[in-house]
Write a protein that holds these residues in place. Sequence first.
Motif, PDB file in Angstrom:
ATOM      1  N   HIS A  47      26.891  51.268  30.054  1.00  0.00           N
ATOM      2  CA  HIS A  47      26.028  50.432  30.894  1.00  0.00           C
ATOM      3  C   HIS A  47      26.605  50.429  32.305  1.00  0.00           C
ATOM      4  O   HIS A  47      27.442  49.595  32.642  1.00  0.00           O
ATOM      5  CB  HIS A  47      25.971  49.002  30.348  1.00  0.00           C
ATOM      6  N   GLU A  48      26.121  51.336  33.129  1.00  0.00           N
ATOM      7  CA  GLU A  48      26.703  51.526  34.462  1.00  0.00           C
ATOM      8  C   GLU A  48      26.447  50.372  35.429  1.00  0.00           C
ATOM      9  O   GLU A  48      27.088  50.283  36.465  1.00  0.00           O
ATOM     10  CB  GLU A  48      26.187  52.834  35.061  1.00  0.00           C
ATOM     11  N   ASP A  49      25.522  49.466  35.091  1.00  0.00           N
ATOM     12  CA  ASP A  49      25.246  48.353  35.990  1.00  0.00           C
ATOM     13  C   ASP A  49      26.159  47.154  35.746  1.00  0.00           C
ATOM     14  O   ASP A  49      26.008  46.119  36.386  1.00  0.00           O
ATOM     15  CB  ASP A  49      23.776  47.933  35.920  1.00  0.00           C
ATOM     16  N   ILE A  50      27.140  47.295  34.870  1.00  0.00           N
ATOM     17  CA  ILE A  50      28.135  46.243  34.665  1.00  0.00           C
ATOM     18  C   ILE A  50      29.177  46.352  35.773  1.00  0.00           C
ATOM     19  O   ILE A  50      29.709  47.420  36.034  1.00  0.00           O
ATOM     20  CB  ILE A  50      28.804  46.364  33.277  1.00  0.00           C
ATOM     21  N   ASP A  51      29.440  45.225  36.429  1.00  0.00           N
ATOM     22  CA  ASP A  51      30.465  45.199  37.471  1.00  0.00           C
ATOM     23  C   ASP A  51      31.552  44.194  37.095  1.00  0.00           C
ATOM     24  O   ASP A  51      31.507  43.570  36.031  1.00  0.00           O
ATOM     25  CB  ASP A  51      29.854  44.891  38.848  1.00  0.00           C
ATOM     26  N   ASP A  52      32.529  44.050  37.966  1.00  0.00           N
ATOM     27  CA  ASP A  52      33.671  43.165  37.702  1.00  0.00           C
ATOM     28  C   ASP A  52      33.241  41.719  37.492  1.00  0.00           C
ATOM     29  O   ASP A  52      33.822  40.993  36.688  1.00  0.00           O
ATOM     30  CB  ASP A  52      34.679  43.221  38.852  1.00  0.00           C
ATOM     31  N   ARG A  53      32.228  41.309  38.214  1.00  0.00           N
ATOM     32  CA  ARG A  53      31.744  39.930  38.103  1.00  0.00           C
ATOM     33  C   ARG A  53      31.198  39.655  36.691  1.00  0.00           C
ATOM     34  O   ARG A  53      31.442  38.591  36.122  1.00  0.00           O
ATOM     35  CB  ARG A  53      30.654  39.724  39.148  1.00  0.00           C
ATOM     36  N   ILE A  54      30.477  40.612  36.148  1.00  0.00           N
ATOM     37  CA  ILE A  54      29.929  40.463  34.796  1.00  0.00           C
ATOM     38  C   ILE A  54      31.054  40.491  33.768  1.00  0.00           C
ATOM     39  O   ILE A  54      31.036  39.728  32.795  1.00  0.00           O
ATOM     40  CB  ILE A  54      28.871  41.556  34.523  1.00  0.00           C
ATOM     41  N   VAL A  55      32.052  41.339  33.994  1.00  0.00           N
ATOM     42  CA  VAL A  55      33.200  41.390  33.090  1.00  0.00           C
ATOM     43  C   VAL A  55      33.913  40.037  33.083  1.00  0.00           C
ATOM     44  O   VAL A  55      34.221  39.493  32.017  1.00  0.00           O
ATOM     45  CB  VAL A  55      34.190  42.514  33.497  1.00  0.00           C
ATOM     46  N   GLN A 114      32.747  40.243  43.917  1.00  0.00           N
ATOM     47  CA  GLN A 114      31.475  40.269  44.631  1.00  0.00           C
ATOM     48  C   GLN A 114      30.495  41.131  43.837  1.00  0.00           C
ATOM     49  O   GLN A 114      30.915  42.037  43.102  1.00  0.00           O
ATOM     50  CB  GLN A 114      31.662  40.850  46.035  1.00  0.00           C
ATOM     51  N   PRO A 115      29.204  40.858  43.952  1.00  0.00           N
ATOM     52  CA  PRO A 115      28.233  41.684  43.220  1.00  0.00           C
ATOM     53  C   PRO A 115      28.420  43.164  43.549  1.00  0.00           C
ATOM     54  O   PRO A 115      28.521  43.555  44.703  1.00  0.00           O
ATOM     55  CB  PRO A 115      26.876  41.178  43.727  1.00  0.00           C
ATOM     56  N   GLY A 116      28.503  43.974  42.527  1.00  0.00           N
ATOM     57  CA  GLY A 116      28.657  45.417  42.697  1.00  0.00           C
ATOM     58  C   GLY A 116      30.093  45.905  42.728  1.00  0.00           C
ATOM     59  O   GLY A 116      30.336  47.108  42.625  1.00  0.00           O
ATOM     60  N   ASP A 117      31.069  45.011  42.885  1.00  0.00           N
ATOM     61  CA  ASP A 117      32.481  45.422  42.891  1.00  0.00           C
ATOM     62  C   ASP A 117      32.870  45.984  41.538  1.00  0.00           C
ATOM     63  O   ASP A 117      32.584  45.388  40.500  1.00  0.00           O
ATOM     64  CB  ASP A 117      33.405  44.239  43.203  1.00  0.00           C
ATOM     65  N   ARG A 118      33.554  47.124  41.549  1.00  0.00           N
ATOM     66  CA  ARG A 118      34.029  47.752  40.311  1.00  0.00           C
ATOM     67  C   ARG A 118      35.499  48.143  40.435  1.00  0.00           C
ATOM     68  O   ARG A 118      35.965  49.053  39.788  1.00  0.00           O
ATOM     69  CB  ARG A 118      33.175  48.976  39.985  1.00  0.00           C
ATOM     70  N   ASP A 119      36.227  47.420  41.281  1.00  0.00           N
ATOM     71  CA  ASP A 119      37.637  47.732  41.520  1.00  0.00           C
ATOM     72  C   ASP A 119      38.464  47.591  40.246  1.00  0.00           C
ATOM     73  O   ASP A 119      39.311  48.438  39.954  1.00  0.00           O
ATOM     74  CB  ASP A 119      38.214  46.843  42.618  1.00  0.00           C
ATOM     75  N   TYR A 120      38.259  46.521  39.492  1.00  0.00           N
ATOM     76  CA  TYR A 120      38.999  46.327  38.239  1.00  0.00           C
ATOM     77  C   TYR A 120      38.654  47.422  37.242  1.00  0.00           C
ATOM     78  O   TYR A 120      39.550  47.997  36.611  1.00  0.00           O
ATOM     79  CB  TYR A 120      38.702  44.956  37.633  1.00  0.00           C
ATOM     80  N   LEU A 121      37.377  47.736  37.117  1.00  0.00           N
ATOM     81  CA  LEU A 121      36.955  48.768  36.161  1.00  0.00           C
ATOM     82  C   LEU A 121      37.536  50.127  36.538  1.00  0.00           C
ATOM     83  O   LEU A 121      37.968  50.886  35.664  1.00  0.00           O
ATOM     84  CB  LEU A 121      35.433  48.827  36.087  1.00  0.00           C
ATOM     85  N   THR A 122      37.587  50.426  37.817  1.00  0.00           N
ATOM     86  CA  THR A 122      38.202  51.672  38.277  1.00  0.00           C
ATOM     87  C   THR A 122      39.692  51.676  37.949  1.00  0.00           C
ATOM     88  O   THR A 122      40.237  52.688  37.504  1.00  0.00           O
ATOM     89  CB  THR A 122      37.984  51.841  39.792  1.00  0.00           C
ATOM     90  N   PHE A 123      40.334  50.535  38.152  1.00  0.00           N
ATOM     91  CA  PHE A 123      41.765  50.412  37.877  1.00  0.00           C
ATOM     92  C   PHE A 123      42.082  50.657  36.405  1.00  0.00           C
ATOM     93  O   PHE A 123      42.962  51.441  36.077  1.00  0.00           O
ATOM     94  CB  PHE A 123      42.246  49.022  38.310  1.00  0.00           C
TER      95      PHE A 123
END
Length: 129
Positions: A47-55, A114-123
């Motif tokens: 699910h590519e629309d999951i971002d850090d905020r949702i996690v 922030q909406p769209g941030d994926r820094d944690y997921l990338t990490f």
Amino acid sequence: MLKPKFKKRRNYERKEKPEKIYKRMSRDHLDVLQNIEFSIVSTCRNHEDIDDRIVASAVKTAISGSDPVGELSAILIDDLVQVRQMRGGSAPDNIWIDGLKVVLWSVRNHSDLQPGDRDYLTFIQNYVV
């Protein structure tokens, strides 16, 4: 003669600092942390629309046991439940919750949420195969 009235003591719930929980979990229960992060990464790949905020929202919900806020959060929580069941209940509730707290601390540490941030997921994708 009047008896003095004393205030009732509230039950004091001792809270550990996130850093202490992190050290203990990474030393003693690394497998639990790996299982939680593997579940998150697997779900996010599907699910590519999951971002850090949702996690962060899903992990908070899993810790508190409340109802999920959105559909993607519910999917993440379901996957976490499945991973825990695959472990065969080998992690007691307190260890599993502490693992979720460590992951939530890590999400907050690596992302602005922030909406769209994926820094944690990338990490974490660098560490989870």
